[in-house]
Design a protein around this motif. Structure first.
Motif, PDB file in Angstrom:
ATOM      1  N   ILE A 131       7.242  12.013  -5.640  1.00 13.84           N
ATOM      2  CA  ILE A 131       5.966  11.633  -6.394  1.00 13.84           C
ATOM      3  C   ILE A 131       4.647  12.129  -5.829  1.00 13.84           C
ATOM      4  N   THR A 132       4.867  13.034  -4.817  1.00 12.77           N
ATOM      5  CA  THR A 132       3.794  13.825  -4.077  1.00 12.77           C
ATOM      6  C   THR A 132       2.526  12.567  -3.709  1.00 12.77           C
ATOM      7  N   ASN A 133       3.153  11.767  -3.144  1.00 11.78           N
ATOM      8  CA  ASN A 133       2.339  10.631  -2.329  1.00 11.78           C
ATOM      9  C   ASN A 133       1.900  11.392  -1.072  1.00 11.78           C
ATOM     10  N   MET A 134       0.553  11.743  -0.888  1.00 18.19           N
ATOM     11  CA  MET A 134       0.125  12.444   0.117  1.00 18.19           C
ATOM     12  C   MET A 134      -0.358  11.182   1.106  1.00 18.19           C
ATOM     13  N   ASP A 135      -0.252  10.023   0.733  1.00 17.74           N
ATOM     14  CA  ASP A 135      -1.185   8.850   1.691  1.00 17.74           C
ATOM     15  C   ASP A 135      -0.046   8.097   2.383  1.00 17.74           C
ATOM     16  N   ARG A 136       0.812   8.920   3.285  1.00 24.17           N
ATOM     17  CA  ARG A 136       1.768   7.830   3.989  1.00 24.17           C
ATOM     18  C   ARG A 136       2.161   8.353   5.402  1.00 24.17           C
ATOM     19  N   THR A 137       1.144   8.634   6.137  1.00 24.27           N
ATOM     20  CA  THR A 137       0.459   9.603   7.243  1.00 24.27           C
ATOM     21  C   THR A 137       0.186   8.437   8.585  1.00 24.27           C
ATOM     22  N   ALA A 138       0.274   9.171   9.700  1.00 27.08           N
ATOM     23  CA  ALA A 138      -0.202   8.455  10.803  1.00 27.08           C
ATOM     24  C   ALA A 138      -1.473   7.797  10.756  1.00 27.08           C
ATOM     25  N   ARG A 139      -2.355   8.334   9.929  1.00 26.92           N
ATOM     26  CA  ARG A 139      -3.749   7.863   9.750  1.00 26.92           C
ATOM     27  C   ARG A 139      -3.785   6.653   8.977  1.00 26.92           C
ATOM     28  N   ASN A 140      -2.971   6.607   8.020  1.00 27.08           N
ATOM     29  CA  ASN A 140      -2.780   5.522   7.042  1.00 27.08           C
ATOM     30  C   ASN A 140      -1.232   5.295   6.321  1.00 27.08           C
ATOM     31  N   ALA A 141      -0.547   4.706   7.190  1.00 26.71           N
ATOM     32  CA  ALA A 141       1.122   4.412   7.000  1.00 26.71           C
ATOM     33  C   ALA A 141       1.187   3.817   5.617  1.00 26.71           C
ATOM     34  N   ASN A 142       0.429   2.975   5.255  1.00 25.18           N
ATOM     35  CA  ASN A 142       0.666   2.015   3.883  1.00 25.18           C
ATOM     36  C   ASN A 142       2.056   1.472   3.872  1.00 25.18           C
ATOM     37  N   MET A 143       2.462   0.998   5.222  1.00 26.35           N
ATOM     38  CA  MET A 143       3.782   0.325   5.289  1.00 26.35           C
ATOM     39  C   MET A 143       3.352  -0.990   6.203  1.00 26.35           C
ATOM     40  N   LEU A 144       4.141  -2.056   5.713  1.00 24.37           N
ATOM     41  CA  LEU A 144       3.724  -3.327   6.497  1.00 24.37           C
ATOM     42  C   LEU A 144       5.027  -3.719   7.114  1.00 24.37           C
ATOM     43  N   ILE A 145       5.190  -4.536   8.134  1.00 27.30           N
ATOM     44  CA  ILE A 145       6.387  -5.248   8.873  1.00 27.30           C
ATOM     45  C   ILE A 145       6.088  -6.608   8.374  1.00 27.30           C
ATOM     46  N   TRP A 146       6.952  -7.119   7.663  1.00 20.97           N
ATOM     47  CA  TRP A 146       6.833  -8.622   7.177  1.00 20.97           C
ATOM     48  C   TRP A 146       8.265  -9.308   7.419  1.00 20.97           C
ATOM     49  N   HIS A 147       8.166 -10.562   7.898  1.00 23.77           N
ATOM     50  CA  HIS A 147       9.567 -10.994   8.282  1.00 23.77           C
ATOM     51  C   HIS A 147      10.346 -10.206   8.926  1.00 23.77           C
ATOM     52  N   ARG A 148      10.016  -9.195   9.823  1.00 20.82           N
ATOM     53  CA  ARG A 148      10.666  -7.985  10.501  1.00 20.82           C
ATOM     54  C   ARG A 148      11.524  -7.171   9.492  1.00 20.82           C
ATOM     55  N   GLU A 149      10.772  -7.061   8.498  1.00 23.81           N
ATOM     56  CA  GLU A 149      11.388  -6.010   7.578  1.00 23.81           C
ATOM     57  C   GLU A 149      10.141  -5.051   7.112  1.00 23.81           C
ATOM     58  N   LEU A 150      10.579  -3.908   6.557  1.00 26.87           N
ATOM     59  CA  LEU A 150       9.437  -2.757   6.426  1.00 26.87           C
ATOM     60  C   LEU A 150       9.233  -2.928   5.125  1.00 26.87           C
ATOM     61  N   TRP A 151       8.142  -2.943   4.551  1.00 28.96           N
ATOM     62  CA  TRP A 151       7.611  -3.025   3.287  1.00 28.96           C
ATOM     63  C   TRP A 151       6.715  -2.088   2.646  1.00 28.96           C
ATOM     64  N   LEU A 152       6.674  -1.395   1.705  1.00 29.11           N
ATOM     65  CA  LEU A 152       6.034  -0.222   1.243  1.00 29.11           C
ATOM     66  C   LEU A 152       4.867  -0.864   0.228  1.00 29.11           C
ATOM     67  N   ILE A 153       3.587  -0.237   0.686  1.00 31.87           N
ATOM     68  CA  ILE A 153       2.449  -0.629  -0.345  1.00 31.87           C
ATOM     69  C   ILE A 153       1.683   0.608  -0.570  1.00 31.87           C
TER      70      ILE A 153
END
Length: 261
Positions: A131-153
């Motif tokens: 989907i050509t998502n340019m915004d999942r980098t070390a500068r802006n991960a756009n991922m969360l850890i919630w209840h010890r699981e990885l969630w994408l946002i």
């Protein structure tokens, strides 16, 4: 069958000013709290479309994404907001917006602390290249850890071809070289195996179902020559071509990973 609920926003809680599009935490009439992405923000409705498509494709691949809902704002909402910039944003966002369930207490993914399963990492890299998502980098991960699981946002920066609508056929053939900056690329050791898995999961029917979730009201002003049905077909054609010819971006990701290690 994928179903997207609709909620009525009842209370604006606080802006998330670290987001360039001024999303906000808000409460809705179902007594849940959401992160609302506004149609009147600078990135516009196309960011909401990318968020919807990207999030639901991730879910099809078995990745965790907060529930996505349509969030209705009525004309009286936000009149008491003292911040003029936010009040203008709310006025410009009357109608149907997009929101994700708020993961209270979640923390930002940190690659030095949290390791990701190689299959999951490979799926995420594959999806973002698709989907050509340019915004999942070390500068802006756009991922969360919630209840010890990885969630994408936050997939709002994906599908950037739609900002130059007439170039979608050329854009569908993009190798997406920006994948070299992906925060999970080093951990994505199963890209070739994942390619077959992901292509099997996203059927033609499932992709059409996701594309058809887009409200027609969001697609009225894309291009004077395009009806909402034509816009949806363009999104479908772009993504389906890339799925059918995934070697276009897969080889780029594999080569970029090899260069890393």
């Amino acid at each position: 069958m994928i179903e997207i609920r609709t909620v009525q926003v009842t209370r604006y809680v606080t802006p998330l000013k670290e987001g360039g599009s001024l999303p906000a935490i808000a409460e809705a009439d179902d007594d849940f709290t959401y992160v609302v992405k506004f149609r009147g923000a600078g990135q516009g409705i196309k960011a909401l479309v990318a968020e919807l498509i990207g999030g639901e494709l991730a879910r099809v691949l078995g990745l965790k994404v907060p529930e996505i809902v349509f969030a209705q704002l009525d004309s009286s909402f936000g009149r008491t907001e003292p911040d003029e910039e936010i009040q203008d944003l709310l006025k410009a966002s009357i109608g149907e917006n997009l929101a994700l369930h708020y993961l209270a207490g979640a923390i930002t993914y940190d690659p030095s602390v949290n390791k990701v399963d190689p299959i999951m990492a490979s799926k995420i890299v594959w999806l973002d290249a698709l989907i050509t998502n340019m915004d999942r980098t070390a500068r802006n991960a756009n991922m969360l850890i919630w209840h010890r699981e990885l969630w994408l946002i936050d997939h709002g920066a994906a599908l950037y071809f739609h900002h130059n609508w007439t170039g979608h056929e050329t854009a569908s053939k993009s190798t997406f070289p920006m994948i070299k900056d992906h925060i999970l690329l080093a951990q994505a050791t199963e890209l070739e195996k994942t390619d077959a898995t992901c292509k099997a999961l996203i059927s033609e029917e499932k992709l059409k179902e996701i594309i058809n979730l887009i409200p027609d009201s969001w697609l009225q002003d894309y291009d004077p020559d395009y009806t909402p049905e034509m816009v949806k077909k363009t999104y479908f054609d772009f993504i389906w071509y890339r799925i059918q010819h995934s070697e276009i971006f897969l080889n780029t990701a594999i080569d970029a990973r090899a260069a890393l290690i």
